[in-house]
Motif scaffolding. Structure first.
Motif, PDB file in Angstrom:
ATOM      1  N   UNK A 155      52.377  46.679  40.762  1.00  0.00           N
ATOM      2  CA  UNK A 155      52.560  46.648  39.311  1.00  0.00           C
ATOM      3  C   UNK A 155      53.052  45.270  38.854  1.00  0.00           C
ATOM      4  N   UNK A 156      53.994  44.686  39.601  1.00  0.00           N
ATOM      5  CA  UNK A 156      54.497  43.354  39.237  1.00  0.00           C
ATOM      6  C   UNK A 156      53.412  42.288  39.390  1.00  0.00           C
ATOM      7  N   UNK A 157      52.676  42.350  40.491  1.00  0.00           N
ATOM      8  CA  UNK A 157      51.609  41.367  40.712  1.00  0.00           C
ATOM      9  C   UNK A 157      50.513  41.498  39.660  1.00  0.00           C
ATOM     10  N   UNK A 158      50.198  42.725  39.271  1.00  0.00           N
ATOM     11  CA  UNK A 158      49.189  42.954  38.237  1.00  0.00           C
ATOM     12  C   UNK A 158      49.650  42.380  36.903  1.00  0.00           C
ATOM     13  N   UNK A 159      50.902  42.598  36.569  1.00  0.00           N
ATOM     14  CA  UNK A 159      51.454  42.063  35.319  1.00  0.00           C
ATOM     15  C   UNK A 159      51.387  40.537  35.312  1.00  0.00           C
ATOM     16  N   UNK A 160      51.774  39.926  36.443  1.00  0.00           N
ATOM     17  CA  UNK A 160      51.777  38.463  36.510  1.00  0.00           C
ATOM     18  C   UNK A 160      50.357  37.899  36.444  1.00  0.00           C
ATOM     19  N   UNK A 161      49.412  38.525  37.149  1.00  0.00           N
ATOM     20  CA  UNK A 161      48.027  38.036  37.098  1.00  0.00           C
ATOM     21  C   UNK A 161      47.454  38.192  35.690  1.00  0.00           C
ATOM     22  N   UNK A 162      47.726  39.316  35.058  1.00  0.00           N
ATOM     23  CA  UNK A 162      47.209  39.529  33.702  1.00  0.00           C
ATOM     24  C   UNK A 162      47.763  38.508  32.721  1.00  0.00           C
TER      25      UNK A 162
END
Length: 361
Positions: A155-162
């Protein structure tokens, strides 16, 4: 596990309540809007510090109050009598177990299992994929700390990539987040595949006990991106790169997975009757209950929020057969319970107040 006592302070419409729940069967009786579901919601927080009705903390706190608090006393198979305090404030939660602060949710989630049966569960079948993913994530995370960690990291990695996609940052700046995203995605896909397989097998048994018929129910995992390895997922991200950049968000991955309910090989959402659909979602919760038992060796507390009124007499009797006599049940309703062999402790609820003085049914 058994809930022995619950204190709620400034929770929803409850200014202050101390309720004895030591009986094996407790029924919260009262008109709609009096606080029955609120107390059941408070009881459900003991599993993951999350409400079964909302993802937000602020609605749980009584209006014009800075914080709310819920205290639990439980009898636990491994811990013995245990006290838990959960303090709720806007944007923050504090958990204490026997006076010791819990600093990581992963150390708390699933240690005190409850399973909620609610009339709103029908939305698991009829509602959005996000509701189904959330239910699956909570079930798996409650029995597997590694799953919870993988989900949090993803979830954190997805937020940062987005965020980088929306900011039109250089491709190279996304690479570290994409590798982390891929590593955790593979873990989630594998765990969800195995978990849904186990839940589906149990769903078949529970549906038969509940409804008394064989209609070939099934729960199907609809994976958005097949990826057996980190490199598989990274390849998908590379193939999707232009689309992701155009949309400003990651378009493929476990955050877009879904579940499908089947009955007689067909979509239950499209072809099952209302009674069959309700039977399926109740059977899913029963399967979740057995999943918790098999994975943890703990007996979950059954929290039934006005769900029995949604079932016909056949399914209601099947529900009690499937639950069995050994689990603690805390239920709500506007009419006293009928048609089962349990000796109920009745608690009358009115205006956020709870009266235990009127005995049993």
């Amino acid at each position: 596990m058994n809930l022995l006592r619950l204190h709620a302070e400034n929770f929803r419409n409850i200014p202050l309540a101390a309720v004895g729940l030591e009986a094996d069967s407790v029924f919260l009786l009262g008109a709609n809007g009096q606080g029955k579901s609120n107390l059941l919601e408070a009881a459900g927080l003991v599993t993951a510090a999350r409400s079964f009705r909302t993802t937000e903390t602020r609605p749980l706190i009584r209006q014009n109050q800075p914080q709310g608090r819920v205290f639990f006393k439980v009898r636990h198979e491994h811990r013995g009598e245990t006290e838990i305090t959960l303090t709720l404030a806007s944007g923050a939660k504090q958990i204490e177990v026997d006076g010791e602060k819990i600093t990581r949710l992963a150390d708390f989630i699933g240690q005190f299992p409850t399973v909620v049966f609610s009339a709103e569960d029908i939305q698991l079948l009829r509602g959005s994929p996000g509701l189904r993913r959330r239910a699956l994530d909570l079930t798996l995370a409650a029995t597997d700390p590694d799953y919870f960690k993988a989900l949090s990291r993803y979830t954190r990695a997805l937020r940062d990539r987005n965020k980088l996609l929306k900011d039109e940052a250089p491709t190279a700046s996304r690479r570290p987040f994409e590798r982390l995203l891929a590593e955790e995605a593979v873990k989630l896909i594998a765990a969800r595949s195995q978990g849904v397989k186990q839940l589906s097998a149990s769903l078949v048994e529970c549906y038969s006990e509940l409804c008394g018929v064989d209609e070939s129910p099934a729960l199907q995992y609809k994976v958005d991106c097949q990826a057996a390895t980190t490199e598989d997922f990274l390849k998908t991200l590379e193939q999707q790169q232009r689309r992701d950049e155009a949309m400003g968000s990651t378009q493929k991955g476990p955050h877009r997975d879904d579940l499908a309910f089947k009955l007689k090989g067909r979509s239950a959402r499209d072809f099952a009757s209302d009674g069959q659909q309700r039977g399926l979602v109740v059977a899913l919760r029963l399967a979740q209950l057995r999943y918790f038992q098999s994975r943890t060796g703990l007996a979950p507390v059954v929290l039934a929020d006005d769900v029995l009124g949604e079932l016909d007499p056949v399914r209601r009797a099947g529900f009690w057969r499937a639950v069995g006599p050994d689990l603690q049940v805390i239920a709500t309703g506007t009419e006293p319970p009928v048609g089962d062999a349990r000796q109920w402790k009745i608690i009358h609820v009115e205006g956020g107040a709870f009266d235990e003085a009127k005995g049993e049914a």
